[in-house]
Motif scaffolding. Structure first.
Motif, PDB file in Angstrom:
ATOM      1  N   PRO A 125       0.817  -1.230   0.000  1.00 23.95           N
ATOM      2  CA  PRO A 125       0.000   0.000   0.000  1.00 23.95           C
ATOM      3  C   PRO A 125       0.845   1.272   0.000  1.00 23.95           C
ATOM      4  O   PRO A 125       0.501   2.251  -0.694  1.00 23.95           O
ATOM      5  CB  PRO A 125      -0.815  -0.126   1.293  1.00 23.95           C
ATOM      6  CG  PRO A 125      -0.922  -1.585   1.527  1.00 23.95           C
ATOM      7  CD  PRO A 125       0.395  -2.145   1.085  1.00 23.95           C
ATOM      8  N   ASP A 169      -6.150   2.033  -6.467  1.00 23.81           N
ATOM      9  CA  ASP A 169      -6.987   1.924  -5.269  1.00 23.81           C
ATOM     10  C   ASP A 169      -6.240   1.095  -4.224  1.00 23.81           C
ATOM     11  O   ASP A 169      -6.263  -0.136  -4.249  1.00 23.81           O
ATOM     12  CB  ASP A 169      -8.325   1.269  -5.616  1.00 23.81           C
ATOM     13  CG  ASP A 169      -9.268   1.218  -4.422  1.00 23.81           C
ATOM     14  OD1 ASP A 169      -8.916   1.781  -3.374  1.00 23.81           O
ATOM     15  OD2 ASP A 169     -10.338   0.594  -4.548  1.00 23.81           O
ATOM     16  N   ASN A 187      -6.852   0.685  -1.067  1.00 23.38           N
ATOM     17  CA  ASN A 187      -7.753  -0.070  -0.199  1.00 23.38           C
ATOM     18  C   ASN A 187      -8.473  -1.196  -0.930  1.00 23.38           C
ATOM     19  O   ASN A 187      -9.117  -2.030  -0.290  1.00 23.38           O
ATOM     20  CB  ASN A 187      -8.784   0.858   0.431  1.00 23.38           C
ATOM     21  CG  ASN A 187      -8.138   1.912   1.321  1.00 23.38           C
ATOM     22  OD1 ASN A 187      -7.201   1.622   2.044  1.00 23.38           O
ATOM     23  ND2 ASN A 187      -8.638   3.141   1.238  1.00 23.38           N
ATOM     24  N   GLY A 188      -8.359  -1.195  -2.246  1.00 27.38           N
ATOM     25  CA  GLY A 188      -9.066  -2.211  -3.016  1.00 27.38           C
ATOM     26  C   GLY A 188      -8.297  -3.507  -3.198  1.00 27.38           C
ATOM     27  O   GLY A 188      -8.829  -4.470  -3.747  1.00 27.38           O
ATOM     28  N   VAL A 189      -7.050  -3.543  -2.738  1.00 31.93           N
ATOM     29  CA  VAL A 189      -6.251  -4.767  -2.864  1.00 31.93           C
ATOM     30  C   VAL A 189      -6.683  -5.741  -1.771  1.00 31.93           C
ATOM     31  O   VAL A 189      -6.590  -5.426  -0.579  1.00 31.93           O
ATOM     32  CB  VAL A 189      -4.742  -4.464  -2.727  1.00 31.93           C
ATOM     33  CG1 VAL A 189      -3.936  -5.746  -2.885  1.00 31.93           C
ATOM     34  CG2 VAL A 189      -4.314  -3.427  -3.753  1.00 31.93           C
ATOM     35  N   PRO A 190      -7.156  -6.920  -2.133  1.00 32.80           N
ATOM     36  CA  PRO A 190      -7.608  -7.874  -1.106  1.00 32.80           C
ATOM     37  C   PRO A 190      -6.439  -8.441  -0.314  1.00 32.80           C
ATOM     38  O   PRO A 190      -5.330  -8.574  -0.822  1.00 32.80           O
ATOM     39  CB  PRO A 190      -8.301  -8.970  -1.925  1.00 32.80           C
ATOM     40  CG  PRO A 190      -7.658  -8.890  -3.278  1.00 32.80           C
ATOM     41  CD  PRO A 190      -7.330  -7.442  -3.502  1.00 32.80           C
ATOM     42  N   SER A 191      -6.693  -8.796   0.927  1.00 29.43           N
ATOM     43  CA  SER A 191      -5.650  -9.338   1.801  1.00 29.43           C
ATOM     44  C   SER A 191      -5.053 -10.618   1.237  1.00 29.43           C
ATOM     45  O   SER A 191      -3.873 -10.903   1.432  1.00 29.43           O
ATOM     46  CB  SER A 191      -6.228  -9.605   3.193  1.00 29.43           C
ATOM     47  OG  SER A 191      -6.611  -8.409   3.821  1.00 29.43           O
ATOM     48  N   ASN A 217       1.136   6.770  -6.820  1.00 31.52           N
ATOM     49  CA  ASN A 217       0.041   7.723  -7.057  1.00 31.52           C
ATOM     50  C   ASN A 217       0.508   9.169  -6.881  1.00 31.52           C
ATOM     51  O   ASN A 217       0.163  10.054  -7.676  1.00 31.52           O
ATOM     52  CB  ASN A 217      -1.114   7.445  -6.094  1.00 31.52           C
ATOM     53  CG  ASN A 217      -1.875   6.171  -6.446  1.00 31.52           C
ATOM     54  OD1 ASN A 217      -1.783   5.677  -7.571  1.00 31.52           O
ATOM     55  ND2 ASN A 217      -2.610   5.638  -5.493  1.00 31.52           N
TER      56      ASN A 217
END
Length: 238
Positions: A81, A96, A98-102, A88
């Motif tokens: 992140p 995104d 926050n859009g990266v899944p764990s 960015n």
């Protein structure tokens, strides 16, 4: 006073814990595939002793060997992140974060870890093939790439399979760490089920059995792959 050990609870817990089995297997499979790709690249870099890249490969392997698996997972989980945020800010992109899944972080971390260990296995297997065979290939006008592809690598694969099997089994067991980054794998599911009645010993017996069975099946399957890979080797009469 309740029972010290409740086998009935343990038996009834199996179906609930097994609900998370697909997640564990998916993480293990994807990490193994990506790890093998990394291992092939790194092992050939070191085998060919490519300038600049070979020292970098050594540092990568040394770092992975010298740090705990859990730390590596955390570095990836918190590092990616930050990396995306930096991109960015630098280039004005809109990734995104926050859009990266764990689960993606878990796969990347475990693949990087497995790639380091498996690359050393592959490199040692390449070195184990008699150097005279490479010279024989040159004598019939094969290029280095042709010699590797047709002669050296097929033999090295047969040598590498047993230690690679150990690495893959270790990778499956290492998936038990991904619950630390909020992934509902077998371990996380077991903690959820066990917390309802505080029967943690029984639930961890269940987890142990599940991992044991999975690893036994994988070990059996890979032993068959080894037999197939070494089917053309000369048999020595005893």
């Amino acid at each position: 006073m309740g029972k010290i050990f409740d086998p009935v609870f343990m038996i009834h817990s199996f179906p609930e814990v097994l609900q998370a089995l697909p997640t564990t297997l998916f993480i293990a499979f994807m990490s193994a595939v990506i790890g093998l790709v990394i291992a092939f690249i790194v092992s050939f870099i070191r085998y060919a002793n490519i300038r600049i890249l070979s020292p970098l490969a050594k540092v990568y392997i040394s770092f992975i060997r010298g740090t705990p698996d859990l730390v590596q997972i955390m570095l990836v989980y918190y590092g990616i992140p930050l990396f995306l945020k930096a991109i960015n800010a630098k280039f004005g992109t809109a990734f995104d974060v926050n859009g990266v899944p764990s689960i993606a972080f878990a796969i990347v971390a475990l693949a990087i870890n497995a790639g380091a260990y498996m690359s050393e296995t592959m490199r040692s297997s390449l070195l184990a093939v008699d150097a005279g065979q490479l010279e024989a290939c040159y004598s019939v006008n094969m290029t280095r790439l042709q010699a590797l592809r047709r002669v050296i690598v097929p033999q090295a694969i047969g040598i590498a399979i047993p230690p690679l099997s150990n690495s893959l089994i270790s990778l499956i067991k290492e998936t038990s760490l991904v619950f630390t980054i909020s992934i509902i794998d077998i371990m996380a599911q077991a903690k959820i089920v066990g917390s309802r009645s505080f029967r943690f010993f029984e639930i961890y017996v269940v987890v142990s059995i599940i991992y044991w069975v999975i690893c036994a099946i994988v070990a059996f399957a890979l032993s068959k792959v080894e037999v197939y890979a070494r089917r053309y080797e000369r048999k020595v009469d005893k």
